[in-house]
Scaffold this motif. Structure first.
Motif, PDB file in Angstrom:
ATOM      1  N   UNK A 200      46.291  15.660  49.618  1.00  0.00           N
ATOM      2  CA  UNK A 200      46.830  15.797  48.267  1.00  0.00           C
ATOM      3  C   UNK A 200      47.564  14.501  47.905  1.00  0.00           C
ATOM      4  N   UNK A 201      46.806  13.534  47.382  1.00  0.00           N
ATOM      5  CA  UNK A 201      47.352  12.191  47.151  1.00  0.00           C
ATOM      6  C   UNK A 201      48.475  12.206  46.124  1.00  0.00           C
ATOM      7  N   UNK A 234      41.697   4.367  42.857  1.00  0.00           N
ATOM      8  CA  UNK A 234      42.469   5.469  43.427  1.00  0.00           C
ATOM      9  C   UNK A 234      42.468   6.652  42.456  1.00  0.00           C
ATOM     10  N   UNK A 235      42.659   6.363  41.187  1.00  0.00           N
ATOM     11  CA  UNK A 235      42.646   7.453  40.191  1.00  0.00           C
ATOM     12  C   UNK A 235      41.291   8.141  40.160  1.00  0.00           C
ATOM     13  N   UNK A 236      40.216   7.363  40.275  1.00  0.00           N
ATOM     14  CA  UNK A 236      38.880   7.947  40.194  1.00  0.00           C
ATOM     15  C   UNK A 236      38.535   8.772  41.420  1.00  0.00           C
ATOM     16  N   UNK A 237      38.898   8.238  42.598  1.00  0.00           N
ATOM     17  CA  UNK A 237      38.431   8.876  43.831  1.00  0.00           C
ATOM     18  C   UNK A 237      39.411   9.890  44.405  1.00  0.00           C
ATOM     19  N   UNK A 238      40.730   9.640  44.224  1.00  0.00           N
ATOM     20  CA  UNK A 238      41.718  10.488  44.887  1.00  0.00           C
ATOM     21  C   UNK A 238      42.605  11.301  43.955  1.00  0.00           C
ATOM     22  N   UNK A 239      42.769  10.852  42.717  1.00  0.00           N
ATOM     23  CA  UNK A 239      43.707  11.545  41.826  1.00  0.00           C
ATOM     24  C   UNK A 239      42.996  12.331  40.738  1.00  0.00           C
ATOM     25  N   UNK A 240      41.685  12.557  40.896  1.00  0.00           N
ATOM     26  CA  UNK A 240      40.950  13.325  39.901  1.00  0.00           C
ATOM     27  C   UNK A 240      40.198  12.397  38.964  1.00  0.00           C
ATOM     28  N   UNK A 241      39.169  12.939  38.330  1.00  0.00           N
ATOM     29  CA  UNK A 241      38.417  12.159  37.353  1.00  0.00           C
ATOM     30  C   UNK A 241      37.199  11.463  37.920  1.00  0.00           C
ATOM     31  N   UNK A 242      36.963  11.616  39.232  1.00  0.00           N
ATOM     32  CA  UNK A 242      35.793  10.972  39.835  1.00  0.00           C
ATOM     33  C   UNK A 242      34.517  11.690  39.442  1.00  0.00           C
ATOM     34  N   UNK A 243      33.474  10.931  39.152  1.00  0.00           N
ATOM     35  CA  UNK A 243      32.199  11.514  38.778  1.00  0.00           C
ATOM     36  C   UNK A 243      31.277  11.610  39.964  1.00  0.00           C
ATOM     37  N   UNK A 244      29.989  11.811  39.666  1.00  0.00           N
ATOM     38  CA  UNK A 244      29.012  12.002  40.733  1.00  0.00           C
ATOM     39  C   UNK A 244      28.818  10.748  41.573  1.00  0.00           C
ATOM     40  N   UNK A 245      29.112   9.559  40.982  1.00  0.00           N
ATOM     41  CA  UNK A 245      28.902   8.318  41.715  1.00  0.00           C
ATOM     42  C   UNK A 245      29.996   8.034  42.738  1.00  0.00           C
ATOM     43  N   UNK A 246      31.149   8.723  42.591  1.00  0.00           N
ATOM     44  CA  UNK A 246      32.299   8.407  43.447  1.00  0.00           C
ATOM     45  C   UNK A 246      32.221   9.157  44.778  1.00  0.00           C
ATOM     46  N   UNK A 247      31.172   8.869  45.529  1.00  0.00           N
ATOM     47  CA  UNK A 247      30.987   9.555  46.802  1.00  0.00           C
ATOM     48  C   UNK A 247      31.625   8.811  47.962  1.00  0.00           C
TER      49      UNK A 247
END
Length: 263
Positions: A200-201, A234-247
């Motif tokens: 939980x970042x 960090x916002x995209x991958x860990x804090x929400x908002x990441x899409x399908x590409x953020x694997x």
């Protein structure tokens, strides 16, 4: 207080888990170690606490220093006596002992009875719910209460550094908020240093003084919490908002691998 330099860990003589990991934990601070499942966060804590050998793991390169003394290769019981206590993922309380008996076991390395009594009362001021249940078997506590008990047991050792592994795991959001608030109070009032492993970042960065982000056994980003929260990756991958590409963090546009520290 704690320094890991270019640490490599191998399991079963073949599986490389930590790949030149370097980080520092200053005295009196809460340092967050963030990352997805399988990044190597728990392995990092076990390398510090000396528990790797229980899972056929070994530090094969680099160094781990605590207050200027190398501890990699030291037995776990000696590391506890140096002032490091790990709160394991999943709580792992002694279910057949009472709450109070569990708390007392945390002070097994001490022989100052007056200090133990004083610290038992101190623990109850942070976790009054445990005082209400002190004669109850630990196995009948809720998950949140067991997490409180695990932290209380660690405090009884009067550690200089607590390694706290996934304290939010499986707990309701309100309980998680309560526990993190108490960790912050303990840090401020008792001056206890924490290395906090957490998925939980958002919550971890809300109480940390500094943060590291792991990916595939390496530190890929570090900084103060405000800097990490403002980072687009960090916002995209860990804090929400990441899409399908953020694997994978490696796919994000600002990804830069940290340079390994010089030996």
């Amino acid at each position: 207080m704690l320094s890991l330099k270019n640490v490599e860990v191998i399991y079963d003589d073949v599986i490389l888990v930590l790949k030149g990991l370097s980080l520092e934990v200053p005295a009196g601070q809460i340092v967050a170690l963030l990352g997805s499942n399988g990044a190597g966060k728990s392995t990092t804590l076990k390398a510090i606490s000396g528990l790797l050998h229980t899972e056929e793991g070994e530090v094969t390169d680099g160094s781990i220093e605590f207050q200027g003394e190398r501890i990699d290769g030291m037995a776990p019981e000696h590391i506890v006596r140096k002032g490091i206590f790990q709160v394991m993922e999943g709580r792992r309380v002694f279910e057949d002992l009472t709450v109070e008996e569990n708390i007392v076991t945390g002070g097994y390395t001490r022989n100052d009875r007056a200090g133990l009594r004083r610290d038992t009362e101190m623990v109850y001021t942070y976790f009054p719910r445990l005082q209400e249940r002190r004669k109850k078997l630990a196995g009948y506590l809720s998950g949140g209460e067991q997490q409180m008990l695990a932290i209380s047991r660690a405090l009884m050792a009067r550690p200089k550094l607590i390694l706290l592994d996934e304290p939010s795991l499986g707990l309701a959001p309100l309980l998680v908020q309560e526990i993190f608030g108490i960790v912050k109070r303990i840090n401020e009032e008792e001056k206890t240093t924490f290395l906090l492993v957490e998925q939980n970042a958002n919550l971890a960065l809300s109480i940390a003084h500094f943060g590291y982000i792991m990916e595939n056994g390496r530190i890929v980003l570090d900084g103060d919490p405000a800097k990490l929260r403002a980072n687009e990756d960090v916002k995209e991958f860990y804090l929400g908002g990441g899409g399908a590409e953020a694997k994978s963090y490696k796919n994000l546009k600002f990804y830069k691998r940290r340079k390994r520290w010089l030996s």
